[in-house]
Design an enzyme around this catalytic site. Structure first.
Site, mmCIF file in Angstrom:
data_model
loop_
_atom_site.group_PDB
_atom_site.id
_atom_site.type_symbol
_atom_site.label_atom_id
_atom_site.label_comp_id
_atom_site.label_asym_id
_atom_site.label_seq_id
_atom_site.Cartn_x
_atom_site.Cartn_y
_atom_site.Cartn_z
ATOM 1 N N CYS A 57 0.861 -1.180 0.000
ATOM 2 C CA CYS A 57 0.000 0.000 0.000
ATOM 3 C C CYS A 57 0.900 1.234 0.000
ATOM 4 O O CYS A 57 2.127 1.133 0.107
ATOM 5 C CB CYS A 57 -0.897 0.004 1.233
ATOM 6 S SG CYS A 57 0.030 0.103 2.794
ATOM 7 N N HIS A 78 -0.318 -4.512 19.720
ATOM 8 C CA HIS A 78 0.150 -4.142 18.385
ATOM 9 C C HIS A 78 0.817 -2.769 18.466
ATOM 10 O O HIS A 78 0.315 -1.872 19.141
ATOM 11 C CB HIS A 78 -1.022 -4.105 17.404
ATOM 12 C CG HIS A 78 -0.600 -3.981 15.974
ATOM 13 N ND1 HIS A 78 -0.269 -2.765 15.407
ATOM 14 C CD2 HIS A 78 -0.441 -4.914 15.001
ATOM 15 C CE1 HIS A 78 0.071 -2.963 14.142
ATOM 16 N NE2 HIS A 78 -0.019 -4.252 13.875
ATOM 17 N N GLU A 124 0.952 -0.274 16.467
ATOM 18 C CA GLU A 124 0.102 0.851 16.069
ATOM 19 C C GLU A 124 -0.814 1.262 17.218
ATOM 20 O O GLU A 124 -1.026 2.452 17.474
ATOM 21 C CB GLU A 124 -0.734 0.496 14.843
ATOM 22 C CG GLU A 124 -1.630 1.656 14.402
ATOM 23 C CD GLU A 124 -2.596 1.302 13.287
ATOM 24 O OE1 GLU A 124 -3.672 1.928 13.229
ATOM 25 O OE2 GLU A 124 -2.281 0.404 12.474
ATOM 26 N N THR A 127 -5.994 0.982 12.048
ATOM 27 C CA THR A 127 -6.221 1.092 10.600
ATOM 28 C C THR A 127 -6.281 -0.243 9.876
ATOM 29 O O THR A 127 -6.715 -0.291 8.722
ATOM 30 C CB THR A 127 -5.111 1.938 9.947
ATOM 31 O OG1 THR A 127 -3.844 1.286 10.141
ATOM 32 C CG2 THR A 127 -5.073 3.344 10.528
ATOM 33 N N SER A 160 1.868 -9.584 10.852
ATOM 34 C CA SER A 160 1.183 -8.574 10.044
ATOM 35 C C SER A 160 -0.312 -8.612 10.329
ATOM 36 O O SER A 160 -0.996 -9.581 9.995
ATOM 37 C CB SER A 160 1.444 -8.824 8.555
ATOM 38 O OG SER A 160 0.553 -8.066 7.753
ATOM 39 N N SER A 161 -0.825 -7.563 10.933
ATOM 40 C CA SER A 161 -2.244 -7.524 11.296
ATOM 41 C C SER A 161 -3.140 -7.664 10.077
ATOM 42 O O SER A 161 -4.060 -8.488 10.052
ATOM 43 C CB SER A 161 -2.560 -6.209 12.026
ATOM 44 O OG SER A 161 -3.948 -6.098 12.286
#
Length: 317
Positions: free
Chosen positions: A12, A125, A127, A168, A226-227
């Site tokens: 992305c 996490h 983030e 996100t 990786s979420s």
């Protein structure tokens, strides 16, 4: 066997930007370049950057004086940012995804206004840790929920002065259920003006849903931490199809493919396309035919790197 490719898949704009920041810093300033946490959650990317001179650390105290430091795409708390700024560093670059920064700003705004804030996300996490760390109002409150059950058990100070935001990279379906619970439990709660789940997460979940409709099994290229990659595999499994999260083509087990006429392949937002191409090659070695890419949403979003790093460098494939 037929190979179907999800579209869109892979990198992305936020991941592209974060990797470019590390690559360009190495090119301009030379190795070593220190990066707090894995710049993105992909083993291949991290190992490739290590080979070029990146050193990944978890604590600011691990960075020698006079070094160059980069924050990962997942973002950092106000405390970590302040600690880094207090150090004698030559340069400090922020590779936080702009869409994560948007959520940070929502939390900081709530903190300034004295609103209590609820974050929907996964505990532990990076983030989530960075986002929770944007709240500093001692008279308010910042809370983390992962499920509707968490919402029903949550106690806040003032139910009439609440807002929420989300990590996100969550499952769109799961998040919708939590938001429904929040709106029921706290009727006056206010959400973000625009959905916090990023465009790439949403698009890749939509694409893998379409893929799973036609495929007998789905291979998701992405690392275990990786979420967004995990959410892709979970979505397929909930549709009643087998899905396997793999770091590389070497992880493919032949027995997974037994009886499958159509194999779906997708990749998380932090997985480079070279890994997908290697998976396709491996499947062909095992008897699959040519790959066919499904139609999907076109993505044209680009996030610029800091102006200090705008030079041409060789990028990871």
């Amino acid at each position: 066997m037929q190979i179907l490719l999800a579209n869109p898949r892979g990198f992305c704009a936020g991941v592209d930007r974060a990797i470019s920041i590390v690559e360009r810093a190495i090119e301009m300033y030379g190795a070593p370049i220190y990066v707090r946490h894995e710049v993105v959650h992909n083993r291949y990317v991290v190992e490739s950057l290590c080979e070029r001179g990146a050193i990944f650390i978890e604590e600011i105290s691990e960075v020698p004086d006079g070094s160059i430091l980069i924050f990962s795409a997942h973002g950092v708390s106000q405390a970590v940012r302040a600690e880094a700024r207090s150090r004698n560093l030559t340069m400090l670059f922020d590779a936080t995804c702009p869409l994560v920064t948007k959520v940070h700003m929502e939390v900081a705004r709530a903190s300034r206004k004295g609103k209590e804030a609820i974050l929907i996300g996964h505990a532990g996490h990076p983030e989530v840790e960075g986002t929770m760390g944007q709240y500093s109002n001692p008279n308010g409150g910042m809370y983390l929920v992962e499920s509707p059950d968490d919402v029903w058990q949550l106690n806040v100070k003032d139910e009439n002065n609440l807002c929420f935001m989300t990590q996100t990279t969550l499952s769109v379906d799961d998040t919708s259920a939590v938001i429904d619970a929040l709106n029921t439990r706290f009727p006056k709660i206010v959400g973000p003006r625009k959905d916090d789940i990023c465009y790439a997460t949403t698009n890749r979940q939509e694409a893998v849903r379409n893929l799973a409709n036609d495929a007998d099994i789905v291979l998701v290229v992405g690392s275990k931490n990786s979420s967004n990659s995990n959410r892709l595999a979970e979505l397929v499994q909930r549709m009643g199809k087998p899905a396997y999260l793999i770091d590389s083509a070497a992880d493919i087990q032949e027995f997974w493919l037994q009886g499958a006429q159509c194999i779906g392949v997708t990749a998380g937002a932090s997985a480079p396309d070279i890994l997908v191409q290697q998976v396709i090659a491996r499947l062909k070695d095992l008897g699959a035919g040519e790959s066919i890419e499904l139609s999907g949403r076109e993505e044209n979003i680009v996030f610029e790197v800091p102006k200090e790093l705008r030079v041409e460098v060789k990028q990871i494939d």
